[in-house]
Design an enzyme around this catalytic site. Sequence first.
Site, short mmCIF file in Angstrom:
data_model
loop_
_atom_site.label_atom_id
_atom_site.label_comp_id
_atom_site.label_asym_id
_atom_site.label_seq_id
_atom_site.Cartn_x
_atom_site.Cartn_y
_atom_site.Cartn_z
CB THR A 1 49.64 -21.05 -66.50
OG1 THR A 1 50.52 -21.49 -65.31
CG2 THR A 1 50.36 -21.30 -67.79
CG ASP B 1 58.42 -9.48 -53.89
OD1 ASP B 1 59.24 -10.03 -53.67
OD2 ASP B 1 57.97 -8.90 -55.12
CG ASP C 1 54.46 -10.45 -54.15
OD1 ASP C 1 54.63 -10.91 -55.22
OD2 ASP C 1 54.93 -10.79 -53.08
NE ARG D 1 50.59 -15.47 -57.98
CZ ARG D 1 49.82 -14.21 -58.60
NH1 ARG D 1 48.74 -14.25 -58.63
NH2 ARG D 1 50.11 -13.08 -58.30
N1 URA Z 1 49.73 -12.46 -54.17
C1 URA Z 1 50.20 -11.19 -53.69
O1 URA Z 1 51.15 -11.34 -52.86
N2 URA Z 1 49.48 -10.21 -53.84
C2 URA Z 1 48.50 -10.20 -54.78
O2 URA Z 1 47.78 -9.04 -54.78
C3 URA Z 1 48.06 -11.24 -55.26
C4 URA Z 1 48.66 -12.42 -54.92
#
Ligand code: URA
Length: 209
Positions: A108, A203, A200, A104
């Site tokens: 943007t 992560d 995330d 990502r």
């Molecule tokens: N990607 C993720 O890992 N967590 C989110 O909340 C949104 C996108």
Amino acid sequence: MDGVTVIDHPLIQHKLTIMRKKDTSTAGFRRLLREISTLLCYEVTRDLEMTHERIETPITEMDAPVLAGKKLVFVSILRAGNGLLEGMLELVPSARVAHIGLYRDHDTLEAIEYYFKAPEDITNRLVIVVDPMLATGNSSIAAIDKLKERGAQNIRFVCLLAAPEGVEAFQTAHPDVPVYTAAIDSHLNELGYIVPGLGDAGDRMYGTK
Ligand code: URA
């Protein structure tokens, strides 16, 4: 919501709650994701076509049910998709696997492709795309655009958590692709994270933050 199956099995919901907790360890998070993915896989493959094969049991002969058609293709959207992929492969070890690398863009939130490797022949196979988080929908939409370019016609999408905004964008782009998820949360925040969400997923799975 039409085209979206929320798999609200008690075991999935219980495990998901533990995954959401900020103090759940990396090892625990990974293990729970693998466990949930087998349960999601069970649901997304519920209507697979069957045929019969003549077999001999120790007692007698019988026509026994077996899966029909070509092998499935699982597509992992890197890197978090790998967490779902593992459990799905435990249930369907003969499946073919594709990987799509997308990141990502932080400004943007657009999906940028950096890797693509898929089996040659995906046209006549059921293609199941996996990514734990359907947030903006940008990555999953881009992944499915690419798979369609490569000939995929029969596609399903499996995630763990979805945001309503992501579901809407996804269904606008790919109304023919059914979505399977364990929950639809409240909304996306200004950084593109699902709220309440679980943070995330990559992560948390790999301990990178
Ligand atoms: N990607 C993720 O890992 N967590 C989110 O909340 C949104 C996108």
